[in-house]
Design a protein around this motif. Structure first.
Motif, mmCIF file in Angstrom:
data_model
loop_
_atom_site.group_PDB
_atom_site.id
_atom_site.type_symbol
_atom_site.label_atom_id
_atom_site.label_comp_id
_atom_site.label_asym_id
_atom_site.label_seq_id
_atom_site.Cartn_x
_atom_site.Cartn_y
_atom_site.Cartn_z
ATOM 1 N N MET A 1 62.036 29.335 62.634
ATOM 2 C CA MET A 1 60.981 29.953 63.402
ATOM 3 C C MET A 1 60.204 30.909 62.506
ATOM 4 S SD MET A 1 62.830 30.917 66.998
ATOM 5 C CE MET A 1 64.457 31.132 66.303
ATOM 6 N N SER A 2 58.905 30.760 62.591
ATOM 7 C CA SER A 2 58.017 31.669 61.876
ATOM 8 C C SER A 2 56.889 32.030 62.824
ATOM 9 C CB SER A 2 57.475 30.992 60.621
ATOM 10 O OG SER A 2 56.525 31.821 60.002
ATOM 11 N N GLY A 61 52.827 27.852 63.603
ATOM 12 C CA GLY A 61 51.453 27.418 63.833
ATOM 13 C C GLY A 61 51.192 26.779 65.183
ATOM 14 N N VAL A 62 52.223 26.597 65.999
ATOM 15 C CA VAL A 62 52.081 25.952 67.311
ATOM 16 C C VAL A 62 52.101 27.028 68.400
ATOM 17 C CG1 VAL A 62 53.133 24.324 68.937
ATOM 18 C CG2 VAL A 62 53.230 23.867 66.471
ATOM 19 N N PRO A 63 51.122 27.031 69.323
ATOM 20 C CA PRO A 63 51.127 28.026 70.407
ATOM 21 C C PRO A 63 52.446 27.994 71.170
ATOM 22 C CG PRO A 63 49.044 26.858 70.367
ATOM 23 C CD PRO A 63 49.959 26.139 69.405
ATOM 24 N N THR A 108 64.311 36.006 70.841
ATOM 25 C CA THR A 108 63.695 36.074 69.520
ATOM 26 C C THR A 108 62.190 36.311 69.626
ATOM 27 O OG1 THR A 108 65.413 34.601 68.687
ATOM 28 C CG2 THR A 108 63.470 34.860 67.314
ATOM 29 N N VAL A 109 61.546 35.657 70.583
ATOM 30 C CA VAL A 109 60.107 35.856 70.797
ATOM 31 C C VAL A 109 59.836 37.307 71.202
ATOM 32 C CG1 VAL A 109 58.177 35.309 72.349
ATOM 33 C CG2 VAL A 109 59.530 33.459 71.340
ATOM 34 N N MET A 110 60.585 37.799 72.180
ATOM 35 C CA MET A 110 60.343 39.171 72.644
ATOM 36 C C MET A 110 60.621 40.171 71.523
ATOM 37 S SD MET A 110 61.786 41.077 75.967
ATOM 38 C CE MET A 110 60.617 41.969 76.942
ATOM 39 N N ASP A 111 61.622 39.908 70.729
ATOM 40 C CA ASP A 111 61.916 40.764 69.588
ATOM 41 C C ASP A 111 60.715 40.823 68.644
ATOM 42 O OD1 ASP A 111 63.711 42.187 67.614
ATOM 43 O OD2 ASP A 111 63.312 40.344 66.499
ATOM 44 N N ALA A 112 60.117 39.682 68.361
ATOM 45 C CA ALA A 112 58.954 39.638 67.459
ATOM 46 C C ALA A 112 57.771 40.411 68.046
ATOM 47 C CB ALA A 112 58.561 38.187 67.178
ATOM 48 N N VAL A 113 57.564 40.282 69.354
ATOM 49 C CA VAL A 113 56.460 40.998 69.998
ATOM 50 C C VAL A 113 56.707 42.500 69.948
ATOM 51 C CG1 VAL A 113 55.247 41.384 72.185
ATOM 52 C CG2 VAL A 113 55.803 39.044 71.459
ATOM 53 N N THR A 181 61.703 40.824 61.368
ATOM 54 C CA THR A 181 60.777 39.691 61.263
ATOM 55 C C THR A 181 59.494 40.046 60.554
ATOM 56 O OG1 THR A 181 59.918 40.156 63.450
ATOM 57 C CG2 THR A 181 61.664 38.506 63.304
ATOM 58 N N ARG A 182 59.144 41.315 60.457
ATOM 59 C CA ARG A 182 57.949 41.787 59.747
ATOM 60 C C ARG A 182 56.690 41.013 60.129
ATOM 61 N NH1 ARG A 182 60.567 45.706 59.481
ATOM 62 N NH2 ARG A 182 61.896 46.223 57.763
ATOM 63 N N GLN A 183 56.196 41.286 61.325
ATOM 64 C CA GLN A 183 55.079 40.537 61.873
ATOM 65 C C GLN A 183 53.710 41.045 61.443
ATOM 66 O OE1 GLN A 183 55.515 37.660 63.457
ATOM 67 N NE2 GLN A 183 57.621 38.038 62.915
#
Length: 187
Positions: A1-2, A61-63, A108-113, A181-183
């Motif tokens: 995941m990126s 790269g995918v929504p 993982t998504v919420m963590d990145a946000v 994740t360093r977004q």
């Protein structure tokens, strides 16, 4: 995941968002019966508000998800709790899975946000106000460091107001063994 983020285009992204917000799992977004035009109207209003902003989250790269950040003092929350300097509101909607479910993906998504929101040094606390009946999101919020402050009445729902400080988020990340994740730049 990126994960990466880009500003939501209310017109170009409306068909995609419409396909997400009209799914039964998105019932708490109150858009199940919406049209693509309704989505264009809602997100055009959000993007032009000056105090509410939507981003499309991409996975390789995918929504994959929608993240919104807003200033609580310019929202219906302004009259509900004592807004502090550094408070930032958040909404999150993860797209329906394209394949088999991936355990831990939403965490993982919420963590990145959250990491992206807290990348702004002026943000000291994230505020969420999901529907009080949305038990799944309450569990996810708690997993990532949110503490409930109680139920509140908002114009369209009864919500569970919850807060997550930078310190609580970092403690939750350590407990979950999540790598940074360093977004990049904040919303």
């Amino acid at each position: 995941m990126s994960f990466s983020f880009r500003s939501l285009d209310p017109v170009a992204d409306a068909p995609l968002l419409h396909s997400w917000v009209t799914q039964p799992y998105a019932t708490f977004w109150d858009m199940l019966g919406s049209t693509v035009e309704d989505v264009v109207e809602e997100y055009s209003r959000i993007q032009s508000s000056g105090h509410h902003h939507a981003l499309l989250g991409l996975d390789d790269g995918v929504p994959a998800f929608l993240a919104e950040a807003y200033l609580p003092e310019s929202s219906p929350l302004a009259g509900v709790y004592a807004v502090r300097p550094g408070d930032l509101g958040m909404h999150l909607l993860v797209a329906p899975p394209a394949g088999p479910p991936r355990p831990g993906y939403t965490t993982t998504v919420m963590d990145a946000v959250l990491e992206r929101l807290f990348a702004d040094p002026g943000v000291t606390r994230i505020v969420v106000e999901p529907d009080a009946r949305n038990t799944k999101i309450h569990l996810l919020n708690a997993r990532l460091g949110f503490l409930p402050a109680g139920e509140v009445a908002l114009p369209a729902k009864r919500a569970l107001l919850s807060f997550c400080t930078r310190e609580a988020f970092h403690a939750a990340r350590i407990a979950l063994h999540l790598p940074p994740t360093r977004q990049g730049a904040p919303l």
